[in-house]
Design a protein around this motif. Structure first.
Motif, mmCIF file in Angstrom:
data_model
loop_
_atom_site.group_PDB
_atom_site.id
_atom_site.type_symbol
_atom_site.label_atom_id
_atom_site.label_comp_id
_atom_site.label_asym_id
_atom_site.label_seq_id
_atom_site.Cartn_x
_atom_site.Cartn_y
_atom_site.Cartn_z
ATOM 1 N N ASP A 130 0.839 -1.210 0.000
ATOM 2 C CA ASP A 130 0.000 0.000 0.000
ATOM 3 C C ASP A 130 0.869 1.253 0.000
ATOM 4 O OD1 ASP A 130 -2.287 -1.488 -0.012
ATOM 5 O OD2 ASP A 130 -2.645 -1.344 2.147
ATOM 6 N N ARG A 131 1.942 1.208 0.832
ATOM 7 C CA ARG A 131 2.829 2.373 0.878
ATOM 8 C C ARG A 131 3.525 2.568 -0.463
ATOM 9 N NH1 ARG A 131 3.697 0.262 6.148
ATOM 10 N NH2 ARG A 131 5.539 -0.897 5.477
ATOM 11 N N GLY A 132 3.927 1.450 -1.072
ATOM 12 C CA GLY A 132 4.564 1.548 -2.382
ATOM 13 C C GLY A 132 3.611 2.121 -3.422
ATOM 14 N N ARG A 133 2.363 1.634 -3.379
ATOM 15 C CA ARG A 133 1.371 2.162 -4.332
ATOM 16 C C ARG A 133 1.085 3.630 -4.067
ATOM 17 N NH1 ARG A 133 -0.760 -3.192 -3.835
ATOM 18 N NH2 ARG A 133 -1.995 -2.582 -2.007
ATOM 19 N N LEU A 134 1.038 3.997 -2.766
ATOM 20 C CA LEU A 134 0.811 5.403 -2.421
ATOM 21 C C LEU A 134 1.904 6.286 -3.011
ATOM 22 C CD1 LEU A 134 -0.445 7.767 -0.841
ATOM 23 C CD2 LEU A 134 0.877 7.012 1.160
ATOM 24 N N LEU A 135 3.158 5.868 -2.830
ATOM 25 C CA LEU A 135 4.258 6.683 -3.343
ATOM 26 C C LEU A 135 4.283 6.691 -4.865
ATOM 27 C CD1 LEU A 135 7.087 5.771 -0.811
ATOM 28 C CD2 LEU A 135 5.669 7.825 -0.888
ATOM 29 N N LEU A 136 3.913 5.553 -5.483
ATOM 30 C CA LEU A 136 3.846 5.530 -6.942
ATOM 31 C C LEU A 136 2.759 6.473 -7.435
ATOM 32 C CD1 LEU A 136 4.743 4.373 -9.644
ATOM 33 C CD2 LEU A 136 3.130 2.476 -9.291
ATOM 34 N N ARG A 137 1.573 6.404 -6.785
ATOM 35 C CA ARG A 137 0.494 7.321 -7.176
ATOM 36 C C ARG A 137 0.922 8.761 -6.948
ATOM 37 N NH1 ARG A 137 -2.712 4.021 -3.990
ATOM 38 N NH2 ARG A 137 -3.155 5.775 -2.586
ATOM 39 N N ALA A 138 1.640 8.983 -5.836
ATOM 40 C CA ALA A 138 2.083 10.355 -5.536
ATOM 41 C C ALA A 138 3.024 10.874 -6.612
ATOM 42 C CB ALA A 138 2.765 10.389 -4.167
ATOM 43 N N SER A 139 3.976 10.030 -7.042
ATOM 44 C CA SER A 139 4.931 10.489 -8.046
ATOM 45 C C SER A 139 4.231 10.847 -9.340
ATOM 46 C CB SER A 139 5.998 9.418 -8.295
ATOM 47 O OG SER A 139 5.433 8.275 -8.914
#
Length: 587
Positions: free
Chosen positions: A184-193
């Motif tokens: 989830d954190r990885g997806r959050l950061l990917l979405r953020a980028s």
């Protein structure tokens, strides 16, 4: 496998760890020890787990001090290690004479004389320890006693296996949760980028961050604060706060003890898991936390090339302790936010410069009496809000009026710069040479060729001149959309005749065209951004433009241009638009 290696077998030791039992009492295994003591009538009974250098007693009954309090002994005091080494029961009638255990310190220190120990095993058959009955006197163990002890050991082993399985299942579930949280954190950061890369204003950045963390960190409020040129903290997310709170923190000293100011000043994360932490570290924010019902907060600096440029702040309405992984996510998110904010400020500064440049290049309209004269310019929605489209009007001797609309390919700063050069050259020709439109466009084209400027450019140059029948329009067209003549009765017709665009070939022939302007007629010169889109058929757009002009034939020119822009350039138009309109007097 050697006897010694059995004690150190990794699978066996992992299984002991997997029980979660140590040198501390456990109610279930204490109960097993009491049962053994009672049914076998022995003073001491133990559930013993044999580790590499000690044995521990999660279950014990009748053990003397200090061992009862310690719940462990070194292996120098262990009979149970023999059960592990042999994977068999150990039955001792009198330890003082049994060569297997004679000399063991448990005989003297724990008064172990009679001993019966049954293996305790896991699901894989590893011997973890023993369930043992101990007597302080020599003891002849009967077959029934040993059978009963073996049955109890099997039941005790079942308890150990169940405990190991449960803990393994919980550990697997925990790993799954951690893996899921990490994903989830990885997806959050990917979405953020991705999402933050698409922002163009600080307001966009704040809204995007709020959407990103909804459903994960779930803060009650997301704040972005930036240092202004004077080094003060400026709140950029006040729109989501009550007006009185936003006004309080709109702009304040970085010496204040707020989460944001502390993060900026120290360059480190400020973690406030509860109200006590807020009061201790950020006393200036206590009143606001109380007013808003906030219980916890965290603020991380936004990194810049020469130190923090601001802070990203989250607050919650319940105590909230950020674990290390969440702190790492906030730090990474702050990096994305910082880059997005710096890009937004850069774009804003470029837009301001571009707007100033465009305004300076679009000269004020001259006094055109007895004509009405109006113009509009609308930059493309995308890009740098500046481009190569231009209009111009120049009052010439002899009561002549020159009108120009042109379009240099592109809608960026480079196109605007080239447009400025061409506009200036054409203005100089207009002021210096009293020549027909076709001649001046040919001069401009030749100058572009001589100077090596091959930028594709379209333009219309028109003169409005007094004529015996009233006024005459003379024009030349270099690859530009045909101007439209709108008569007072609503008749709309294109002013045809078009030559090759500028910047394509040297010494192109160019033609002048003339038309007498009826009283009250409007001539509209415009660039192709008004009628060209990626999705619409251009002929249909031209037809719609003619229909709109027919309905606006007698409208004041500013109103006419505004309504045409509203209809044809609303929303996401992709190209610049320049329009210049002139209306002949009614008499």
């Amino acid at each position: 496998m050697s006897d010694e290696s059995a004690l150190h077998a990794p699978g066996r030791l992992d299984a002991i760890v997997g029980t979660g039992l140590a040198a501390a009492p456990d109610p279930m295994f204490d109960r097993f020890a009491r049962i053994v003591s009672r049914v076998l009538n022995v003073p001491v009974a133990l559930v013993s787990l044999v580790e590499e250098s000690r044995q521990v007693f999660p279950g014990a009954c009748g053990l003397a001090e200090p061992w009862a309090g310690r719940r462990e002994t070194p292996l120098s005091h262990s009979f149970c290690q023999h059960v592990v080494l042999t994977s068999k029961p150990l039955i001792v009638t009198d330890a003082r004479t049994d060569e297997r255990v004679v000399g063991n310190l448990a005989i003297t220190d724990l008064s172990v004389v009679g001993y019966a120990g049954m293996p305790l095993t896991d699901a894989e058959g590893n011997v973890l320890g023993s369930l043992c009955a101990i007597d302080s006197q020599p003891r002849d163990w009967t077959p029934d006693e040993l059978e009963l002890l073996a049955d109890l050991a099997e039941t005790c082993s079942d308890g150990l296996r169940s405990r190991i399985a449960t803990r393994r299942e919980r550990a697997a579930q925990a790993r799954e949760r951690l893996a899921g949280a990490a994903a989830d954190r990885g997806r959050l950061l990917l979405r953020a980028s991705v999402a933050l890369a698409g922002t163009s204003t600080v307001t966009d950045v704040v809204g995007t961050v709020r959407e990103l963390v909804t459903g994960s960190l779930d803060p009650d409020y997301v704040g972005v604060s930036l240092l202004d040129p004077g080094g003060r903290v400026s709140l950029e997310s006040g729109a989501t706060l009550p007006a009185r709170v936003a006004a309080r923190w709109d702009n304040y000293s970085r010496a204040a003890t707020t989460p944001s100011a502390l993060a900026v000043s120290t360059g480190a994360a400020v973690l406030l898991p509860d109200r006590d932490a807020v009061a201790a570290r950020a006393p200036d924010a206590v009143a606001t936390f109380a007013e808003m019902g906030w219980q916890a907060g965290a603020s991380v600096p936004l990194p810049g090339p020469h130190g923090p440029i601001g802070a990203l702040t989250f607050v919650w309405k319940q105590p909230y302790v950020l674990d290390e992984a969440e702190q790492a996510v906030l730090a990474a998110l702050a990096g994305y936010v910082s880059r997005a904010v710096q890009r937004a400020e850069y774009l804003y500064s470029r837009e301001q410069v571009a707007a100033l440049l465009q305004r300076s290049m679009l000269s004020d309209l001259p006094d055109a009496a007895p004509f009405e004269l109006a113009a509009r310019y609308e930059p493309a929605v995308r890009g740098e809000h500046v481009g190569g489209d231009w209009y111009d009007a120049v009052r010439l001797p002899g009561n002549h009026l020159a009108l120009v609309v042109g379009d240099v390919a592109g809608h960026d700063m480079r196109a605007a710069a080239r447009m400025g050069q061409l506009r200036s050259m054409l203005r100089a020709y207009l002021a210096d040479r009293q020549e027909p439109p076709s001649v001046l466009l040919r001069r401009l084209d030749n100058a572009m060729q001589t100077l090596g400027d091959r930028t594709m450019t379209t333009a219309v140059l028109a003169y409005v001149q007094p004529h015996e029948a009233g006024y005459r329009l003379q024009w030349a067209n270099a690859g530009h959309p045909a101007p439209l003549l709108v008569e007072a009765d609503g008749t709309v017709s294109p002013l045809a005749g078009r030559d090759v665009l500028l910047g394509v070939q040297r010494r192109s022939s160019r033609t002048d065209h003339t038309r007498v302007l009826p009283p009250g007629a409007t001539v509209l010169l415009y660039t192709d951004g008004l009628i060209e889109t990626r999705t619409d058929v251009i002929d249909e757009r031209k037809r719609q433009l003619r229909e709109a002009l027919r309905d606006l034939a007698t409208a004041p020119l500013p109103e006419l241009l505004d309504k045409i822009l509203a209809r044809f350039a609303a929303g996401d138009h992709e190209d610049d638009i320049a329009m210049l309109a002139i209306r002949s007097p009614l008499t």
